[in-house]
Design a protein around this motif. Structure first.
Motif, PDB file in Angstrom:
ATOM      1  N   ARG A   8       0.676  -1.149  -0.076  1.00  0.00           N
ATOM      2  CA  ARG A   8       0.002   0.042  -0.116  1.00  0.00           C
ATOM      3  C   ARG A   8       0.855   1.053   0.045  1.00  0.00           C
ATOM      4  NH1 ARG A   8      -2.726  -0.200   5.217  1.00  0.00           N
ATOM      5  NH2 ARG A   8      -3.953   1.612   4.291  1.00  0.00           N
ATOM      6  N   GLY A   9       1.108   1.875  -1.251  1.00  0.00           N
ATOM      7  CA  GLY A   9       1.896   2.765  -1.445  1.00  0.00           C
ATOM      8  C   GLY A   9       1.222   4.254  -0.903  1.00  0.00           C
ATOM      9  N   PHE A  10       2.205   5.291  -0.542  1.00  0.00           N
ATOM     10  CA  PHE A  10       2.033   6.390  -0.178  1.00  0.00           C
ATOM     11  C   PHE A  10       1.971   7.307  -1.447  1.00  0.00           C
ATOM     12  CE2 PHE A  10       2.236   4.878   3.932  1.00  0.00           C
ATOM     13  CZ  PHE A  10       1.492   5.469   4.861  1.00  0.00           C
ATOM     14  N   TYR A  12       1.012  10.973  -3.558  1.00  0.00           N
ATOM     15  CA  TYR A  12       0.344  12.546  -3.576  1.00  0.00           C
ATOM     16  C   TYR A  12      -1.165  12.761  -3.761  1.00  0.00           C
ATOM     17  CZ  TYR A  12       4.845  15.027  -3.364  1.00  0.00           C
ATOM     18  OH  TYR A  12       6.108  15.561  -3.087  1.00  0.00           O
ATOM     19  N   ASP A  13      -1.632  13.299  -3.062  1.00  0.00           N
ATOM     20  CA  ASP A  13      -3.235  13.746  -3.481  1.00  0.00           C
ATOM     21  C   ASP A  13      -3.167  14.838  -4.250  1.00  0.00           C
ATOM     22  OD1 ASP A  13      -5.959  14.413  -3.389  1.00  0.00           O
ATOM     23  OD2 ASP A  13      -6.071  15.193  -1.612  1.00  0.00           O
ATOM     24  N   LEU A  14      -3.425  14.537  -5.725  1.00  0.00           N
ATOM     25  CA  LEU A  14      -3.274  15.899  -6.697  1.00  0.00           C
ATOM     26  C   LEU A  14      -4.508  16.760  -6.335  1.00  0.00           C
ATOM     27  CD1 LEU A  14      -2.625  13.801  -9.748  1.00  0.00           C
ATOM     28  CD2 LEU A  14      -0.940  14.624  -8.155  1.00  0.00           C
ATOM     29  N   GLY A  15      -5.343  16.677  -5.644  1.00  0.00           N
ATOM     30  CA  GLY A  15      -6.391  17.570  -5.441  1.00  0.00           C
ATOM     31  C   GLY A  15      -5.650  18.633  -4.476  1.00  0.00           C
ATOM     32  N   SER A  16      -4.758  18.391  -3.678  1.00  0.00           N
ATOM     33  CA  SER A  16      -4.026  18.950  -2.548  1.00  0.00           C
ATOM     34  C   SER A  16      -2.863  19.710  -3.241  1.00  0.00           C
ATOM     35  CB  SER A  16      -3.568  18.372  -1.636  1.00  0.00           C
ATOM     36  OG  SER A  16      -4.597  17.866  -0.882  1.00  0.00           O
ATOM     37  N   VAL A  17      -2.160  19.018  -4.065  1.00  0.00           N
ATOM     38  CA  VAL A  17      -0.919  19.636  -4.716  1.00  0.00           C
ATOM     39  C   VAL A  17      -0.920  20.108  -6.303  1.00  0.00           C
ATOM     40  CG1 VAL A  17       0.264  17.963  -3.069  1.00  0.00           C
ATOM     41  CG2 VAL A  17       0.155  17.439  -5.404  1.00  0.00           C
ATOM     42  N   GLY A  18      -2.015  19.823  -6.789  1.00  0.00           N
ATOM     43  CA  GLY A  18      -2.078  20.288  -8.144  1.00  0.00           C
ATOM     44  C   GLY A  18      -1.404  19.340  -9.188  1.00  0.00           C
ATOM     45  N   THR A  19      -0.565  19.884 -10.157  1.00  0.00           N
ATOM     46  CA  THR A  19       0.012  18.964 -11.209  1.00  0.00           C
ATOM     47  C   THR A  19       1.178  18.170 -10.659  1.00  0.00           C
ATOM     48  OG1 THR A  19      -0.492  20.719 -12.785  1.00  0.00           O
ATOM     49  CG2 THR A  19       1.052  19.142 -13.516  1.00  0.00           C
ATOM     50  N   LEU A  20       1.030  16.753 -10.910  1.00  0.00           N
ATOM     51  CA  LEU A  20       2.104  15.805 -10.453  1.00  0.00           C
ATOM     52  C   LEU A  20       3.480  16.185 -11.030  1.00  0.00           C
ATOM     53  CD1 LEU A  20       2.679  13.144  -9.068  1.00  0.00           C
ATOM     54  CD2 LEU A  20       2.175  12.105 -11.399  1.00  0.00           C
ATOM     55  N   ASN A  71      10.212  15.955   9.266  1.00  0.00           N
ATOM     56  CA  ASN A  71       9.049  16.728   9.829  1.00  0.00           C
ATOM     57  C   ASN A  71       8.047  16.988   8.692  1.00  0.00           C
ATOM     58  OD1 ASN A  71       9.964  16.891  12.667  1.00  0.00           O
ATOM     59  ND2 ASN A  71      11.267  18.670  12.203  1.00  0.00           N
ATOM     60  N   THR A  72       8.747  17.531   7.503  1.00  0.00           N
ATOM     61  CA  THR A  72       7.991  17.580   6.417  1.00  0.00           C
ATOM     62  C   THR A  72       7.125  16.617   6.053  1.00  0.00           C
ATOM     63  OG1 THR A  72       9.497  19.262   5.654  1.00  0.00           O
ATOM     64  CG2 THR A  72       7.868  18.536   4.102  1.00  0.00           C
ATOM     65  N   LEU A  73       7.695  15.472   5.794  1.00  0.00           N
ATOM     66  CA  LEU A  73       6.934  14.142   5.680  1.00  0.00           C
ATOM     67  C   LEU A  73       5.683  13.980   6.519  1.00  0.00           C
ATOM     68  CD1 LEU A  73       6.420  11.866   3.715  1.00  0.00           C
ATOM     69  CD2 LEU A  73       8.305  10.730   4.787  1.00  0.00           C
ATOM     70  N   ARG A  74       6.004  13.891   7.728  1.00  0.00           N
ATOM     71  CA  ARG A  74       4.848  13.652   8.620  1.00  0.00           C
ATOM     72  C   ARG A  74       3.777  14.945   8.606  1.00  0.00           C
ATOM     73  NH1 ARG A  74       9.594  11.917  11.373  1.00  0.00           N
ATOM     74  NH2 ARG A  74      10.216  14.108  12.080  1.00  0.00           N
ATOM     75  N   GLU A  75       4.079  16.091   8.124  1.00  0.00           N
ATOM     76  CA  GLU A  75       3.232  17.106   8.197  1.00  0.00           C
ATOM     77  C   GLU A  75       2.532  17.088   6.907  1.00  0.00           C
ATOM     78  OE1 GLU A  75       5.508  20.473   7.931  1.00  0.00           O
ATOM     79  OE2 GLU A  75       6.012  20.698  10.259  1.00  0.00           O
ATOM     80  N   TRP A  76       2.952  16.504   5.825  1.00  0.00           N
ATOM     81  CA  TRP A  76       2.207  16.120   4.819  1.00  0.00           C
ATOM     82  C   TRP A  76       1.118  14.958   5.025  1.00  0.00           C
ATOM     83  CZ3 TRP A  76       6.390  16.614   0.362  1.00  0.00           C
ATOM     84  CH2 TRP A  76       6.953  18.171   0.257  1.00  0.00           C
ATOM     85  N   VAL A  77       1.895  13.958   5.554  1.00  0.00           N
ATOM     86  CA  VAL A  77       0.872  12.864   5.712  1.00  0.00           C
ATOM     87  C   VAL A  77      -0.280  13.254   6.552  1.00  0.00           C
ATOM     88  CG1 VAL A  77       0.628  10.450   6.880  1.00  0.00           C
ATOM     89  CG2 VAL A  77       2.580  11.372   5.569  1.00  0.00           C
ATOM     90  N   ALA A  79      -1.818  16.148   6.961  1.00  0.00           N
ATOM     91  CA  ALA A  79      -2.592  17.190   6.089  1.00  0.00           C
ATOM     92  C   ALA A  79      -3.282  16.440   4.977  1.00  0.00           C
ATOM     93  CB  ALA A  79      -1.969  18.241   5.863  1.00  0.00           C
ATOM     94  N   ASN A  80      -3.277  15.126   4.773  1.00  0.00           N
ATOM     95  CA  ASN A  80      -3.561  14.347   3.727  1.00  0.00           C
ATOM     96  C   ASN A  80      -3.099  14.968   2.483  1.00  0.00           C
ATOM     97  OD1 ASN A  80      -5.007  12.409   4.889  1.00  0.00           O
ATOM     98  ND2 ASN A  80      -6.584  13.650   5.509  1.00  0.00           N
ATOM     99  N   VAL A  81      -1.815  15.489   2.466  1.00  0.00           N
ATOM    100  CA  VAL A  81      -1.143  15.895   1.261  1.00  0.00           C
ATOM    101  C   VAL A  81      -0.523  14.767   0.653  1.00  0.00           C
ATOM    102  CG1 VAL A  81       0.793  17.066   0.263  1.00  0.00           C
ATOM    103  CG2 VAL A  81      -0.989  18.027   1.736  1.00  0.00           C
ATOM    104  N   ILE A  82      -0.267  13.788   1.282  1.00  0.00           N
ATOM    105  CA  ILE A  82       0.166  12.288   0.894  1.00  0.00           C
ATOM    106  C   ILE A  82      -0.703  11.397   1.720  1.00  0.00           C
ATOM    107  CG2 ILE A  82       2.087  10.694   0.897  1.00  0.00           C
ATOM    108  CD1 ILE A  82       4.086  12.941   0.716  1.00  0.00           C
TER     109      ILE A  82
END
Length: 434
Positions: A8-10, A12-20, A71-77, A79-82
């Motif tokens: 089960r990979g992690f 990006y939520d493209l709705g949050s970040v925009g263009t891949l 810290n950045t990765l944990r914040e993104w997870v 916030a459902n960015v990832i």
């Protein structure tokens, strides 16, 4: 057997970040300062902020680029960015790219592969590693608890794996990202359990040869040893037992090994073509002199097809020549501990015989190399007089990789360059959870 698993990979939520395309990045080892800044500017969510975070004033053991990445990765997870995918599966990864005017498409699948120490299983290295990059990646693994970029693995095949995957990926649109080199990257998630099981069954008996990412693989083994010592690996199924790997069949028509040419400096004097011929004469036949035409020299090497045919451009007088090793027995003297396959590589002949012996004896100095892959990079460097001698080297083949790695040897550094590099940011693999 290599132990291949869906996961089960992690992603990006493209709705949050925009263009891949704006959030992916190359692997750390090909990013210079200018590209790092360009990627930082592309998006506040670009994977560069995980893969190769910038140093900042005041960094210390507690606060540094590694802790910032974690810290950045944990914040993104949080916030459902990832987000972690809900279904276990494999990820088909396709890259469409152009080299010297020709277009290729390379396909593989991303999976978890069980880590094992080299020489103790069915995962084989083919190149030597250095301690510096491994220590860097280990600090990042500790801080993030993730594989951020995949190791690149190769397996022998006859197309049977993609015969299973083809119907599924062609019936669904991929995620698409274009990188800074113009490579089109496509990704599909395959979660059909019957297909995943069949693919894993086909892959099980196959050996895996690491094409790129040796440092990351060895770092994974070290990280697993650390976690075990700390009592954090519950059993053989725990996440740290595995690493993220892209697996490409050796028969894939898009699998291209680029040559790695050498730009040599550090010689005691600026060598001319007659001086070079004199230095090579005891062991090489000069089979062609192409004047100022580097392309003609390279075309001769390509047509010849032999690893023992090399091209040389002397910057002092702007001349090019092609030389062919007359007798390979000298390599047994220079590298007695290596196999005939290893001794027959163009890079082995160039370094062991030409640079380390003949040029040191006849010209003097300490030859040092810069590495490039395209003929245009060679001609640009010679035109700007950025080196004293340019050396054109035929690329190693997949057969060389399989035979030498399968024999338990490691090829000389910079023997292979599998282009293009695999992107960071398409799929992340947690080393903490399944």
């Amino acid at each position: 057997m290599a132990d291949i698993r869906g996961f089960r990979g992690f992603r990006y939520d493209l709705g949050s970040v925009g263009t891949l395309s704006d959030v992916v990045a190359p692997p750390y080892d090909v990013i210079d300062t200018a590209l790092q800044q360009k990627l930082y500017d592309a998006s506040p969510y670009n994977a560069i902020r995980l893969e190769l975070t910038r140093d900042e004033p005041g960094d210390d053991d507690q606060h540094n680029k590694y802790t910032r990445a974690g810290n950045t990765l944990r914040e993104w997870v949080a916030a459902n960015v990832i987000r972690q995918d809900t279904a276990r599966g494999l990820y088909v990864y396709e890259q469409e790219y152009t080299v010297e005017g020709a277009t290729f498409t390379r396909r593989g699948l991303m999976a978890r592969v069980r880590l094992e120490a080299f020489g103790k299983g069915k995962v084989f290295p083919h190149e030597q590693t250095m301690s510096g990059p491994k220590e860097d990646r280990l600090k990042l693994y500790r801080a993030t608890g993730f594989n951020l970029s995949p190791v690149f693995g190769l397996y022998p095949d006859e197309g049977e794996v993609f015969a299973l995957l083809e119907p599924l990926i062609r019936s669904a649109p991929p995620l698409v990202a274009k990188d800074h080199l113009g490579v089109t990257n496509r990704l599909w998630s395959v979660t059909d359990s019957a297909t995943v099981s069949k693919v894993i069954g086909l892959m099980g008996p196959k050996p895996v040869y690491i094409a790129d990412g040796h440092h990351r693989y060895e770092t994974g083994v070290k990280y697993l040893e650390e976690r075990r010592a700390l009592g954090e690996v519950a059993d053989d199924e725990a996440a740290p037992n595995f690493c993220l790997m892209m697996l490409v069949g050796m028969s894939d028509p898009g699998l291209l090994i680029l040559p790695t040419h050498r730009l040599v400096s550090g010689l005691a004097a600026n060598v001319t073509a007659p001086q070079l011929e004199a230095a090579l004469g005891g062991h090489f036949d000069i089979v062609e002199r192409t004047g100022t035409d580097a392309r003609a020299a390279w075309e001769h090497i390509e047509m010849d097809g032999a690893q023992t045919t090399l091209g040389f451009g002397t910057v002092a007088d702007g001349q090019w020549l092609v030389a062919k090793l007359r007798d390979t027995t000298v390599m047994a003297e220079l590298a007695p501990e290596q196999s005939d396959d290893w001794r027959g590589l163009g890079v082995s002949v160039l370094h062991k015989l030409v640079l380390d012996r003949l040029l040191r004896e006849r010209i003097g100095g300490e030859p040092a190399c810069k590495y490039v892959h395209l003929l245009s990079e060679v001609t640009d460097a010679t035109a700007k007089r950025e080196c004293q001698l340019a050396c054109l080297v035929p690329p190693a083949t997949m057969e060389h990789v399989e035979r030498i790695a399968g024999n338990g040897e490691k090829m000389p550094p910079k023997s292979t360059y599998f282009y293009p590099k695999l992107l960071t940011g398409l799929v992340f693999n947690s080393l903490k959870k399944d």
